[in-house]
Design a protein around this motif. Structure first.
Motif, PDB file in Angstrom:
ATOM      1  N   THR A 187      55.780  29.459  35.040  1.00 43.99           N
ATOM      2  CA  THR A 187      54.888  30.125  34.088  1.00 43.99           C
ATOM      3  C   THR A 187      54.911  29.416  32.738  1.00 43.99           C
ATOM      4  N   ALA A 236      55.705  34.895  30.669  1.00 48.10           N
ATOM      5  CA  ALA A 236      55.965  33.514  30.260  1.00 48.10           C
ATOM      6  C   ALA A 236      56.524  33.432  28.833  1.00 48.10           C
TER       7      ALA A 236
ATOM      8  N   ASN B  33      47.881  28.520  31.249  1.00 52.15           N
ATOM      9  CA  ASN B  33      48.783  28.707  32.375  1.00 52.15           C
ATOM     10  C   ASN B  33      49.105  30.187  32.588  1.00 52.15           C
ATOM     11  N   ALA B  34      49.386  30.878  31.488  1.00 51.31           N
ATOM     12  CA  ALA B  34      49.737  32.296  31.587  1.00 51.31           C
ATOM     13  C   ALA B  34      48.560  33.112  32.123  1.00 51.31           C
ATOM     14  N   GLN B 248      49.301  36.988  31.063  1.00 53.05           N
ATOM     15  CA  GLN B 248      49.719  36.896  32.463  1.00 53.05           C
ATOM     16  C   GLN B 248      49.538  38.223  33.202  1.00 53.05           C
TER      17      GLN B 248
END
Lengths: 262, 262, 262
Positions: A187, A236, B33-34, B248
């Motif tokens: 993450t 994350a 990414n999250a 996320q």
């Protein structure tokens, strides 16, 4: 597995010279610092010889690299070889981008790394094996991970770390698999880069590179696993904050208590 | 407003190729990414064609740009156009720095963005309207924000996002205003850059760019607002940590529950 | 010690133009922003004149510098002198790397800083005194810290800040020592760089550079000390998160309550 190397690292506070990629450089510096090593970074060829001289080990990260940077990476790698400083290479995205695979292959003809650390796609590419990779992450593919790592290690005459849910560490003869870890590492974008530099830090305090590499992997994976275990669902942002704390505070005994490898 | 696009994004995990500025690149990568996208970054022209080919969308951030970077930005933008990949541009500080306004204007004559995202000062500058800007932040000025955004959209034949307490999203015909958000976004330097790349991620999974842009704005603003709501007084450090977690974990239903737009 | 300058800074929100090193740039930007200043960064010479014009003060960080960057640093420094903008220099690693000491010495022949901020090894190197330094951190060495700082200040005709457990601030005549602080600053790589830019922010609102410099040191050190005091054992990750919050929220009265200087 000499987990007590961590205490040695914290005592010796080795300098690690990093050619880092600009995406994750701050995390890499802070991760090394938190663990007990001393990071230095530089992008200037004119000070490369001196920087390598100061360092106990060198880590070259091929992420986000321009052609001038590749030239500098080559120079620094050659200087590390000449000065007999342990050299770790992180071949970011060579599994996904042909240009990078080509440049990395050329690079490996002019410098001799002591350790190469990458995911399955990256290690397969450097081993000359077929593998599907996507973006910076390992993709899906057939092929036994141990075989891929060993093939890469024998081809490049060095220790290879193939990172994943299970880390495979091999020098072509000896092979260890570390089962510690947590999906939370994925993450956060800088986790792999951080590990590569931490491997270099362990190489600075342990002459047996295979020993240093496997210990670095276990220490990093176990610390991450312990962090992940402190909450049922961790995101994350919280993970990277707590990981930095844990790199600083986790003891050898705490790591030994969860160590899982074969 | 198709908030369910967020689930689609998380399922498809689109690759977003970013030319990012060095100040905020790590947050941009981690934010993508999250949320569930896959960030790639590169500063090397030689791999630009391949990087664009891998990507589902491209985001060009004009922050902290040197002339070599502008050359690369131009090349990548043209490649995105040629390969029909959605292209988002974030014209950082063009409202405050004449040099940037000039370079950005020239750039927009050679590439066709699908989305331009900026604050009031930046969008006004690209629309050719008068506006006061200070530093990287929008300044004070007269002029209706909707008119500014629409003028810019018509001039550049693309979707325009004018970010602020209320986000204005328009393709010159259709216009939506998103009222979600929190002043905490301004306490963290990378918020706007993160949004621009997230807009690109949505464009990678939704062919209607206007739809993608408005959804991205609402999702990001609503997630930030929810984070801000968890404490009476939250600082910049805590906010970015919790924002990463929330990118996320926040669900479509949770966003729908607070969505405020007209 | 005019701690109330902090309120003035928050009210005026001065723009600080930073040539930052790529390792810590994001923290520097966010630290300035959290405290109440407005950071701008740029690596392009063509916009340097305009950037300096926008700024209330300029901070040049010599960390991780390439020769093209040194050229830009020189230009920006000269522009700051010409436009009479306060100029702060952070001579990263000049105590450890001879190449840097040499380049920094040449640089100081072409530009006139108002403040130089570094650790003992860095300040000693610029003072022409013997000192042992290791990596980016100050090493051990003989020599009185006050004497080192004063020698450097007289040599370069500017205010010098020698950072350490006790900060020494001197213009060669007047000298103050700030005893606030916490060892936690050393667990996070960007702390020193952040302080240098914060010194610039104070210089933007207070014409007496010595006054600005000492206040900046006290404010930063006291805020860090207060953060450290909130937990018995705090790690590097938690510290930087809480430091960002505290830069934003700590009041003049709270700082006055812990201020320790002589």
């Amino acid at each position: 597995m000499k987990i007590a190397l961590l205490d040695q690292l914290r005592e010796q506070n080795p300098i690690v010279f990093n050619i880092s990629n600009f995406v994750t450089v701050q995390d890499v510096a802070n991760g090394l610092n938190a663990l007990g090593a001393s990071p230095i970074m530089s992008e200037e060829v004119a000070e490369a010889d001196e920087m390598v001289g100061l360092a106990g080990a060198v880590c070259l990260n091929l992420g986000a690299f321009t052609l001038p940077q590749v030239k500098q990476i080559t120079t620094v790698g050659q200087l590390a070889n000449r000065q007999h400083k342990p050299l770790v290479i992180d071949p970011v995205a060579v599994g996904a981008v042909r240009f990078r695979a080509q440049v990395a292959t050329e690079l490996l003809q002019t410098i001799d790394p002591d350790v190469i650390r990458g995911n399955a796609g990256e290690i397969a590419a450097l081993a000359g094996l077929d593998w599907q990779a996507k973006g910076i992450d390992a993709g899906q593919g057939s092929g036994d991970l141990v075989t891929i790592a060993q093939t890469c290690a024998r081809k490049h005459h060095c220790v290879v770390i193939l990172s994943g849910p299970t880390d495979v560490i091999t020098d072509g003869q000896r092979t260890v698999q570390v089962d510690n870890g947590t999906p939370l590492f994925q993450t956060h974008v800088g986790s792999g880069d951080m590990l590569s530099s931490i491997v270099a830090a362990f190489c600075a305090v342990e002459p047996d590179t295979f020993e240093a590499a496997q210990t670095a992997c276990l220490v990093f994976a176990a610390i991450g696993q312990r962090v992940a275990g402190t909450a049922e669902r961790m995101g994350a942002g919280t993970f990277i904050t707590k990981l930095m704390d844990a790199l600083q505070f986790t003891t050898v005994a705490e790591i030994e208590a969860v160590a899982a490898y074969k």
